[in-house]
Scaffold this motif. Structure first.
Motif, PDB file in Angstrom:
ATOM      1  N   LEU A 339     -37.889 -38.541  36.192  1.00  0.00           N
ATOM      2  CA  LEU A 339     -37.030 -39.309  37.078  1.00  0.00           C
ATOM      3  C   LEU A 339     -36.822 -40.726  36.551  1.00  0.00           C
ATOM      4  O   LEU A 339     -35.695 -41.231  36.517  1.00  0.00           O
ATOM      5  N   ARG A 340     -37.894 -41.379  36.128  1.00  0.00           N
ATOM      6  CA  ARG A 340     -37.777 -42.751  35.620  1.00  0.00           C
ATOM      7  C   ARG A 340     -36.881 -42.794  34.387  1.00  0.00           C
ATOM      8  O   ARG A 340     -36.041 -43.693  34.244  1.00  0.00           O
ATOM      9  N   LYS A 341     -37.038 -41.833  33.473  1.00  0.00           N
ATOM     10  CA  LYS A 341     -36.227 -41.800  32.250  1.00  0.00           C
ATOM     11  C   LYS A 341     -34.754 -41.626  32.599  1.00  0.00           C
ATOM     12  O   LYS A 341     -33.882 -42.302  32.031  1.00  0.00           O
ATOM     13  N   ARG A 342     -34.449 -40.729  33.556  1.00  0.00           N
ATOM     14  CA  ARG A 342     -33.055 -40.500  33.900  1.00  0.00           C
ATOM     15  C   ARG A 342     -32.443 -41.739  34.568  1.00  0.00           C
ATOM     16  O   ARG A 342     -31.303 -42.102  34.304  1.00  0.00           O
ATOM     17  N   LEU A 343     -33.225 -42.395  35.407  1.00  0.00           N
ATOM     18  CA  LEU A 343     -32.741 -43.621  36.050  1.00  0.00           C
ATOM     19  C   LEU A 343     -32.477 -44.712  35.017  1.00  0.00           C
ATOM     20  O   LEU A 343     -31.497 -45.449  35.112  1.00  0.00           O
ATOM     21  N   GLU A 344     -33.349 -44.826  34.018  1.00  0.00           N
ATOM     22  CA  GLU A 344     -33.138 -45.810  32.951  1.00  0.00           C
ATOM     23  C   GLU A 344     -31.863 -45.497  32.181  1.00  0.00           C
ATOM     24  O   GLU A 344     -31.092 -46.396  31.833  1.00  0.00           O
ATOM     25  N   ASP A 345     -31.623 -44.196  31.907  1.00  0.00           N
ATOM     26  CA  ASP A 345     -30.402 -43.791  31.211  1.00  0.00           C
ATOM     27  C   ASP A 345     -29.161 -44.149  32.010  1.00  0.00           C
ATOM     28  O   ASP A 345     -28.089 -44.395  31.442  1.00  0.00           O
ATOM     29  N   LEU A 346     -29.305 -44.170  33.338  1.00  0.00           N
ATOM     30  CA  LEU A 346     -28.175 -44.486  34.210  1.00  0.00           C
ATOM     31  C   LEU A 346     -28.018 -45.987  34.448  1.00  0.00           C
ATOM     32  O   LEU A 346     -27.123 -46.418  35.171  1.00  0.00           O
ATOM     33  N   GLY A 347     -28.905 -46.799  33.838  1.00  0.00           N
ATOM     34  CA  GLY A 347     -28.768 -48.249  33.949  1.00  0.00           C
ATOM     35  C   GLY A 347     -29.751 -48.928  34.878  1.00  0.00           C
ATOM     36  O   GLY A 347     -29.720 -50.145  35.033  1.00  0.00           O
ATOM     37  N   TYR A 348     -30.653 -48.146  35.511  1.00  0.00           N
ATOM     38  CA  TYR A 348     -31.619 -48.734  36.442  1.00  0.00           C
ATOM     39  C   TYR A 348     -32.946 -48.932  35.716  1.00  0.00           C
ATOM     40  O   TYR A 348     -33.889 -48.163  35.849  1.00  0.00           O
ATOM     41  N   ALA A 349     -33.006 -49.996  34.929  1.00  0.00           N
ATOM     42  CA  ALA A 349     -34.176 -50.257  34.091  1.00  0.00           C
ATOM     43  C   ALA A 349     -35.170 -51.163  34.812  1.00  0.00           C
ATOM     44  O   ALA A 349     -34.826 -51.898  35.737  1.00  0.00           O
ATOM     45  N   ASN A 350     -36.428 -51.088  34.345  1.00  0.00           N
ATOM     46  CA  ASN A 350     -37.485 -52.004  34.800  1.00  0.00           C
ATOM     47  C   ASN A 350     -37.679 -51.999  36.310  1.00  0.00           C
ATOM     48  O   ASN A 350     -37.812 -53.057  36.949  1.00  0.00           O
ATOM     49  N   ILE A 351     -37.686 -50.825  36.908  1.00  0.00           N
ATOM     50  CA  ILE A 351     -37.941 -50.718  38.342  1.00  0.00           C
ATOM     51  C   ILE A 351     -39.434 -50.950  38.579  1.00  0.00           C
ATOM     52  O   ILE A 351     -40.271 -50.261  37.989  1.00  0.00           O
ATOM     53  N   PRO A 352     -39.799 -51.929  39.426  1.00  0.00           N
ATOM     54  CA  PRO A 352     -41.222 -52.163  39.706  1.00  0.00           C
ATOM     55  C   PRO A 352     -41.895 -50.907  40.248  1.00  0.00           C
ATOM     56  O   PRO A 352     -41.259 -50.079  40.928  1.00  0.00           O
ATOM     57  N   ASP A 353     -43.194 -50.762  39.966  1.00  0.00           N
ATOM     58  CA  ASP A 353     -43.911 -49.547  40.366  1.00  0.00           C
ATOM     59  C   ASP A 353     -43.860 -49.295  41.864  1.00  0.00           C
ATOM     60  O   ASP A 353     -43.682 -48.152  42.298  1.00  0.00           O
ATOM     61  N   ASP A 354     -44.011 -50.357  42.672  1.00  0.00           N
ATOM     62  CA  ASP A 354     -44.013 -50.144  44.116  1.00  0.00           C
ATOM     63  C   ASP A 354     -42.646 -49.673  44.603  1.00  0.00           C
ATOM     64  O   ASP A 354     -42.553 -48.783  45.462  1.00  0.00           O
ATOM     65  N   LYS A 355     -41.579 -50.245  44.041  1.00  0.00           N
ATOM     66  CA  LYS A 355     -40.245 -49.805  44.423  1.00  0.00           C
ATOM     67  C   LYS A 355     -39.977 -48.393  43.898  1.00  0.00           C
ATOM     68  O   LYS A 355     -39.340 -47.574  44.581  1.00  0.00           O
ATOM     69  N   PHE A 356     -40.486 -48.093  42.693  1.00  0.00           N
ATOM     70  CA  PHE A 356     -40.255 -46.762  42.133  1.00  0.00           C
ATOM     71  C   PHE A 356     -40.901 -45.682  42.992  1.00  0.00           C
ATOM     72  O   PHE A 356     -40.350 -44.589  43.147  1.00  0.00           O
ATOM     73  N   GLU A 357     -42.051 -45.974  43.557  1.00  0.00           N
ATOM     74  CA  GLU A 357     -42.697 -44.994  44.432  1.00  0.00           C
ATOM     75  C   GLU A 357     -41.827 -44.707  45.657  1.00  0.00           C
ATOM     76  O   GLU A 357     -41.752 -43.562  46.118  1.00  0.00           O
ATOM     77  N   GLN A 358     -41.169 -45.732  46.181  1.00  0.00           N
ATOM     78  CA  GLN A 358     -40.247 -45.521  47.300  1.00  0.00           C
ATOM     79  C   GLN A 358     -39.057 -44.663  46.862  1.00  0.00           C
ATOM     80  O   GLN A 358     -38.621 -43.766  47.587  1.00  0.00           O
ATOM     81  N   VAL A 359     -38.547 -44.950  45.670  1.00  0.00           N
ATOM     82  CA  VAL A 359     -37.426 -44.180  45.136  1.00  0.00           C
ATOM     83  C   VAL A 359     -37.841 -42.728  44.925  1.00  0.00           C
ATOM     84  O   VAL A 359     -37.111 -41.792  45.265  1.00  0.00           O
TER      85      VAL A 359
END
Length: 524
Positions: A339-359
């Motif tokens: 999920l993190r890799k696909r989000l980075e590919d889509l332009g959503y880079a450097n998402i903080p860990d706490d926010k990523f858990e919500q995502v």
């Protein structure tokens, strides 16, 4: 080797001036990173003097860009504007100050209250000289050049070139021109302005008559070496030249135009979707290059031809603009890394860990109800996360009672920015009307609902429902809100609250601007 045409992107400045298309600071940085992937030559980051928020945004964009591209800030031909812009661009590795003044009889007579051409030229020259005290790269725009007499325009450009302008921008500010005349205008300037051969000649065309791309190409054909444009053609009124259109036209006609760009065209499709998702302005299906139907064929004759050979009905290879029939399919069984890799590919880079858990939690909840998660789902999911972050009001719960012959009743629960919980119940002519009345009872922000639309984010009966609303405040300003959820009623509530949040936030900014005595941004 053909001429290099520089691509000047103004999505973050002129594009944001589309009614309802305002972006927050984080959204601007997401778009900035994507523009860098496109390999644009110049990013116009904003109008620093307009507000403290825009000043900070220009700084953040400049830091993000590093030395990958030129970062420009817009000013009027006013010393204070230029001073503030220079301060914002101090952190830029490759800064450019973009200043200018009107040149057409209409602008001089009405906008500048009877200013003479000589006075306008003097003010433009003074602005260029002042800007050169700070930076070596100064672009000058002759506003409404498309309606100015050729001789007047030539006089102004020759004067600012002598004063030190490195780029001269000939904008068709009102979209009035026709391609053959605009090309003739550029050719006249190339032949009659002393020193123009030593500077970059730029065109900035608006789409009021649907010819912005054609006007820009006419400019290139007659000597322009920079095109100013936006993703999806966003901009004032009917918009600007669409980057994806003008770049692909240059690519397809490189030999006739003796021109090329260095744009990475394979990023166009994703960039278009990203900007549409962030701004809330949908791309029409038949939009050239990036529309949903740009590479779709429904006619049997066309289908037969494409099956035999793609070039029978497609002049652009889909993969050249990033359109592909294959994609990574995410499901509930996908882990954090995927999920993190696909989000980075889509332009959503450097998402903080706490926010990523919500995502990730929201992703799993969605994936449990769907067979497949598409890129559009992820854009919608991230948009919903961003809309909730730092929101003035958040929709917590909705309960609807409706049917025939029942009176539609809605109960909503909303949390405000101070974490106070409010609940209201109202009736209406339908479930959405009742819910919006209940929201209005809590928020109490005067507005008129101008448009309500709903669509499925992806295909299938289990698709997310995404609602877009347009509201107008008491001053006539338009604000767009979006919301997505599996329940279309909840999507409707989220969209309305999002639009109200944008309206209230803008009204607060306007109040701060009024207190500081700052004018609204210039339009070119």
């Amino acid at each position: 080797m053909s001429r290099k045409i520089a691509i000047f992107d103004t999505t973050l400045r002129d594009g944001e001036q589309s009614p309802g298309a305002s972006m927050n600071a984080q959204e601007k940085l997401v778009i900035t990173r994507q523009l860098l992937r496109l390999n644009v030559d110049v990013i116009e980051a904003g109008f620093p003097v307009s507000s403290p928020g825009d000043f900070k945004s220009v700084q953040d964009i400049a830091i993000t860009c590093g030395d990958q591209c030129i970062v420009a800030g817009l000013t009027r031909a006013v010393e204070h504007d230029i001073d503030v812009c220079a301060e914002a661009l101090e952190v830029a590795a490759r800064p450019r100050i973009h200043t200018g003044i009107g040149v057409s009889p209409e602008h001089l007579r009405y906008k500048f209250k009877g200013m003479s051409l000589d006075e306008a030229i003097d003010q433009g020259v003074a602005a260029v000289r002042h800007a050169r005290k700070y930076v070596d790269d100064v672009e000058f725009y002759a506003e409404d050049a498309g309606r100015a007499p050729y001789e007047d325009l030539a006089r102004m450009l020759e004067a600012v070139i002598k004063a030190g302008a490195t780029v001269v921008n000939i904008p068709d500010t009102t979209g009035f021109s026709v391609p053959w005349e605009f090309g003739q205008r550029i050719r006249y300037l190339m032949e009659h302005v002393a020193g123009i051969e030593d500077v970059c000649v730029s065109v900035h065309c608006h789409n009021d008559l649907g010819m912005a791309t054609a006007l820009s190409l006419a400019g290139v054909m007659n000597g322009a070496t920079q095109v100013e444009c936006t993703i999806n053609g966003l901009g004032e009124r009917a918009g600007n030249t669409a980057m994806e259109e003008v770049v692909m036209a240059i690519k397809m006609h490189e030999s006739e135009l003796d021109a090329h760009t260095d744009i990475n065209t394979t990023e166009f499709a994703h960039t278009s979707r990203l900007v549409s998702s962030i701004t809330g302005i949908n791309v029409q299906p038949n939009k050239a290059v990036v529309g949903a139907n740009a590479f779709a064929h429904s006619s049997g004759i066309h289908q037969d031809g494409v099956i035999k050979n793609r070039t029978t009905y497609e002049i652009i290879a889909p993969e050249d603009v990033g359109v592909s029939g294959s994609q990574i399919v995410l499901t509930a069984r996908s882990g954090h890394a995927a999920l993190r890799k696909r989000l980075e590919d889509l332009g959503y880079a450097n998402i903080p860990d706490d926010k990523f858990e919500q995502v990730h939690a929201a992703f799993l909840e969605l994936a449990d109800s769907k067979k497949e998660i598409y890129d559009e789902d992820l854009h919608s999911l991230m948009g919903e996360q961003d809309r909730n972050e730092n929101a003035i009001y958040r929709l917590d719960a909705v309960q609807i009672s409706c049917g025939q012959p029942l009176v539609s009743t809605a109960t909503v629960t909303i949390t405000d920015e101070n974490d106070e919980v409010h609940t209201a119940c109202e009736i209406g002519s339908g479930p959405i009307d009742a819910m919006y009345s209940a929201i209005n009872k809590i928020v109490q922000a005067e507005n008129d609902l101008m448009e309500y639309s709903v669509k499925a984010v992806t295909r299938g009966i289990d698709a997310l429902g995404e609602v877009t609303v347009r509201i107008m405040d008491r001053d006539g300003a338009i604000f767009i809100g979006r919301g997505s959820d599996r329940d279309i009623t909840v999507s409707s509530g989220k969209a309305y609250v999002n639009a109200l949040n944008r309206m209230i936030d803008q009204q607060r900014c306007n109040a701060q601007r009024a207190e500081s005595g700052t004018d609204a941004p210039a339009h070119i």
